[in-house]
Design an enzyme around this catalytic site. Structure first.
Site, PDB file in Angstrom:
ATOM      1  N   ASP A 204      55.881 103.052  84.936  1.00  0.00           N
ATOM      2  CA  ASP A 204      56.064 102.594  83.566  1.00  0.00           C
ATOM      3  C   ASP A 204      55.730 101.112  83.433  1.00  0.00           C
ATOM      4  O   ASP A 204      56.047 100.302  84.302  1.00  0.00           O
ATOM      5  CB  ASP A 204      57.523 102.837  83.164  1.00  0.00           C
ATOM      6  CG  ASP A 204      57.815 102.517  81.719  1.00  0.00           C
ATOM      7  OD1 ASP A 204      57.126 103.068  80.846  1.00  0.00           O
ATOM      8  OD2 ASP A 204      58.734 101.722  81.457  1.00  0.00           O
ATOM      9  N   GLU A 244      50.866 103.234  83.670  1.00  0.00           N
ATOM     10  CA  GLU A 244      50.738 102.930  82.257  1.00  0.00           C
ATOM     11  C   GLU A 244      50.215 101.492  82.159  1.00  0.00           C
ATOM     12  O   GLU A 244      50.982 100.537  82.236  1.00  0.00           O
ATOM     13  CB  GLU A 244      52.089 103.059  81.556  1.00  0.00           C
ATOM     14  CG  GLU A 244      52.018 102.778  80.065  1.00  0.00           C
ATOM     15  CD  GLU A 244      53.388 102.672  79.415  1.00  0.00           C
ATOM     16  OE1 GLU A 244      53.478 102.964  78.207  1.00  0.00           O
ATOM     17  OE2 GLU A 244      54.360 102.281  80.094  1.00  0.00           O
TER      18      GLU A 244
END
Length: 550
Positions: A204, A244
């Site tokens: 993330d 990401e």
């Protein structure tokens, strides 16, 4: 390029499916989806063609940011199940040929995490340096990830009289990646879940994790994440990290590394995702074509992850202000459909006015572009959003299994979020009806997944933009030494007839449609064909004597 042994590079031609566990299927009737409910649906996912299941955070959490506010990296949210349920899910998925990857939230913890609880208790806490503290706010602080929701990224702590850094919400203090103790703890977390059988991690908010607390720009030194990747692969040789990384293509190259030896095996292609929506708004493939051509070259062991929608807002931050306005006007004309000044909080079918031709065009592209396709739960049946729900949660609605909903036997008031209403409610969009209809979106996506798995060149080959005489048609090919895949997509609503330039091919070569078996002769390196409005074809070059099935 010749395809060699691929056993440890399974992600190169995977079909990834992202699931929010608490919104997928409630097995025990308490109103919340759970791990046992997800395990019950593994046959469905295998039938769809999924080969990799990405679990959004299921860790212990106060639940203020959809699980991304982690209070225990080793724990399992009691609403969702136990460690035994996780292991059983992984084992059962493996029996179906499905690997499991999990979210790794390294940028921040919840402010309820024991580390932070200790850190804010005293400046002498052993966990104080797990987070980033300052006496004064830097002169040039980073911008918050959530404009309109947070005023900045530095929060005053009354007890210890210092500011702490939070790139996201104020209840999510940033971890201090420069602290070796933090790195060791994160490595232990990865090792724990790898030992339980996961095949990798979706990492993330990568750019925020590797950026300096004092500056907006990323660090030049990516050694922190490189070390974590090396650790993961020591523990499991086929472990994969997909990041990401929402930055321009030229910046993404550093995360891959020169020979694929960087910190990430795969990265989501946010630039091309945003260009796709600009192309859809203009009915012109030029922005997407330009974005694909701007992808930096990557090593064989690296990969692009392609997606249509994810669980967050559809961010448009890499578009210019005028381009973003075009996409807003086309797909989010009302202010309530937008969020953070940069994104859209809608799913694809409502954005495209429910036009099945355009929806299928987009998913045909998803399974045609070089890289690995990633689906968000419910995309395969064309689920919509619920704009009555705040912020990004509008797209995180419960899975629609049957006309009456089918997510849970509990009353809707106990569900995590309410289902969409109207044309995109469960009565009109659900799995049960689509499984029985041969022409459903589910059947279409399942066919795309099957042909993608039968076309390894899409995951392994090199991109060629194919010249096409019609401006509204995007033509591209993906080739290896053994085979060549060709795709044509008409972004306009009007039918077109055109020529495709394929280059020199032996006499007798044909272009064969993977869906219908229809064929077109390649004459002098050129093929003439037609496409309906918003039409698409996915084809293979079949040469005389190559022995390949049509």
């Amino acid at each position: 390029m010749r395809i060699a042994d691929t056993s440890d590079l399974w992600w190169k031609n995977a079909v990834v499916y992202c699931v929010d566990v608490d919104k997928y299927l409630d097995d025990d009737g308490d109103g919340v989806g759970d791990l046992t409910g997800l395990a019950r649906r593994l046959p469905y996912l295998a039938d769809l063609g999924v080969t990799c299941l990405w679990l959004m955070p299921f860790y212990s959490t106060p639940g203020r940011d959809n699980g991304y506010d982690v209070s225990d990296y080793y724990g399992v949210d009691a609403r969702l199940g136990t460690h035994g349920d996780v292991v059983e899910l992984i084992r059962t998925a493996e029996d179906r040929g499905i690997r499991v990857i999990v979210d790794l939230v390294m940028n921040h913890t919840s402010d309820k995490h024991p580390w932070f609880v200790s850190a804010r208790r005293s400046r002498t806490s052993p966990y104080r340096d797990f987070y980033v503290w300052r006496d004064e706010i830097p002169d040039d602080p980073r911008e918050t990830q959530f404009p309109g929701e947070e005023d900045g990224v530095w929060e005053w702590d009354e007890k210890t009289e210092q500011y702490f850094l939070h790139s996201f919400y104020s209840h999510q203090p940033d971890l201090n990646a420069e602290n070796p103790a933090v790195r060791r703890e994160l490595a232990k977390v990865m090792g724990f879940w790898l030992q339980l059988g996961v095949s990798g991690f979706r990492v993330d908010a990568v750019p925020s994790f590797v950026s300096s607390p004092e500056r907006r720009e990323p660090q030049r030194d990516h050694d922190v994440l490189k070390a974590l990747r090396r650790f993961a692969q020591r523990r499991s040789s086929d472990a994969m990290l997909v990041g990401e990384v929402n930055v321009p293509h030229e910046e993404q190259a550093a995360y891959f590394g020169e020979d694929g030896d960087g910190e990430l095996h795969m990265q989501f292609d946010f630039a091309s995702n945003q260009a796709l929506y600009l192309s859809l708004a203009r009915e012109d493939p030029a922005p997407l074509r330009a974005s694909l051509e701007s992808r930096p070259p990557i090593a064989t062991i690296s990969q692009w992850a392609n997606f249509v929608r994810n669980h967050d807002e559809l961010t448009l931050d890499q578009l210019s202000e005028d381009e973003r306005a075009e996409v807003f006007d086309a797909f989010a004309p009302e202010e309530s459909m937008r969020v953070f000044g940069r994104g859209i909080r809608r799913r694809l079918p409502p954005m495209l006015g429910g036009d099945p031709r355009r929806v299928r065009l987009v998913y045909s592209l998803l399974f045609s572009l070089p890289g690995t396709p990633v689906l968000l739960y419910g995309e395969e049946i064309g689920m919509g959003e619920n704009l009555d729900i705040d912020e990004r949660d509008a797209v995180r609605v419960p899975m629609q299994w049957r006309p009456e909903g089918g997510f849970s036997t509990a009353p809707p008031s106990k569900h995590p979020l309410p289902a969409p209403t109207g044309a995109y409610g469960p009565a009109h969009v659900n799995v049960q009806d689509q499984l029985l209809a041969g022409d459903s979106l589910f059947a279409f996506v399942r066919g795309l997944a099957r042909s993608y798995r039968q076309s390894p060149e899409i995951g392994w080959g090199e991109l060629e933009i194919t010249p096409v005489s019609a401006p509204s048609v995007l033509g591209h090919a993906v080739s290896t030494d053994e085979s060549r895949f060709v795709a044509l997509h008409n972004f306009a609503g009007e039918p077109v007839r055109f020529e495709v330039e394929l280059g020199e091919e032996p006499p007798g070569t044909e272009l064969v449609c993977l869906a219908s078996g229809e064929s077109w002769p390649v004459t002098g390196g050129t093929v003439t064909m037609a496409l309906d409005g918003y039409g698409a074809r996915r084809m293979r070059v079949c040469r005389p004597g190559d022995g390949r099935l049509r």
